[in-house]
Design an enzyme around this catalytic site. Structure first.
Site, PDB file in Angstrom:
ATOM      1  N   GLU A  97       1.054 -11.457   5.590  1.00 28.25           N
ATOM      2  CA  GLU A  97       0.143 -10.735   6.265  1.00 28.25           C
ATOM      3  C   GLU A  97       0.495 -11.376   7.750  1.00 28.25           C
ATOM      4  OE1 GLU A  97      -2.180  -8.806   5.140  1.00 28.25           O
ATOM      5  OE2 GLU A  97      -2.866  -9.762   3.045  1.00 28.25           O
ATOM      6  N   HIS A 101       0.295  -1.021   0.001  1.00 37.05           N
ATOM      7  CA  HIS A 101       0.181   0.185   0.189  1.00 37.05           C
ATOM      8  C   HIS A 101       0.721   1.065   0.439  1.00 37.05           C
ATOM      9  CE1 HIS A 101      -2.714  -2.553   0.790  1.00 37.05           C
ATOM     10  NE2 HIS A 101      -2.892  -3.605   1.629  1.00 37.05           N
TER      11      HIS A 101
END
Length: 226
Positions: free
Chosen positions: A141, A9
């Site tokens: 993650e 991101h």
């Protein structure tokens, strides 16, 4: 060895948000820590897909790794959706045995580093950064930003270091990297033990001065007493 580290991101895309945290900030911190740790090993070149808070498309991230001819691509993320724990992903299509081997080693090292955290397993997915990269690639993650317990851990600088350490050690182990040898610092003049040498006494000062000049030419500190 070229390792591309992708801080998930960035810029207009904050990623997952929760408990006062933003994914893009955490991935930048963790990714930079991993890069710094890998920089301590021989023959390692670390390349970041972004070095600040900017937006990059998934295709751009993969292209950076492809153009660099990277040996390995790592994309660091923080999860969301109400779960808890750690999981890792490789592409769910045709991947090399090396990719699977790297996932096994790195996943294990991360779990060892972060301690009492749920292991959600080694998984596969059709993520663009895994599909479009032309080298072994892994996406991690690291806990759930919207889980209060996980978020408390993610607010700890020490815990972020543990996450980074697990990633770095996994890569070190998977690729057999060797630590750089540190050069021993040369002692400063002030650290050396100095010895005083007395060469004799002269009744004629001119003789003393003549010898003193000869010694000075050779770099010896000389002074005349008397």
């Amino acid at each position: 060895m070229k390792f591309v580290i992708d801080w998930g991101h960035g810029g207009s895309d904050p990623g997952a948000v929760g408990n006062g945290l933003r994914e893009k900030d955490l991935t930048m911190k963790i990714g930079k820590m991993i890069g710094d740790m890998l920089g301590e090993y021989e023959g390692v070149q670390v390349i970041y897909t972004r070095t600040d808070d900017r937006y990059l498309s998934l295709e751009e991230r993969a292209e950076i790794a492809n153009k660099a001819g990277a040996d390995f691509f790592l994309s660091v993320h923080i999860n969301a959706g109400g779960g808890t724990g750690f999981e890792s992903y490789v592409y769910n299509g045709n991947v090399s045995q090396a990719t699977i081997a790297y996932q096994n080693v790195i996943h294990q090292e991360i779990m060892k580093a972060i301690g009492n955290v749920r292991d959600r397993g080694k998984k596969r997915a059709n993520y663009a950064v895994l599909r479009e990269t032309r080298m072994p690639a892994l996406l991690t993650e690291n806990l759930f930003i919207d889980n209060p317990s996980d978020a408390t851990k993610l607010k700890s600088e020490q815990f972020l270091l543990q996450i980074a350490h697990g990633h770095a050690q996994g890569i070190v182990k998977a690729f057999g990297l060797k630590k750089k040898t540190k050069q021993q610092p040369q002692p400063k003049v002030s650290d050396k033990k100095l010895y005083r040498v007395q060469v004799g006494a002269f009744s004629d000062r001119k003789n003393a001065e003549k010898l003193a000049e000869e010694l000075k030419k050779k770099g010896y500190p000389v002074y005349i007493v008397g």
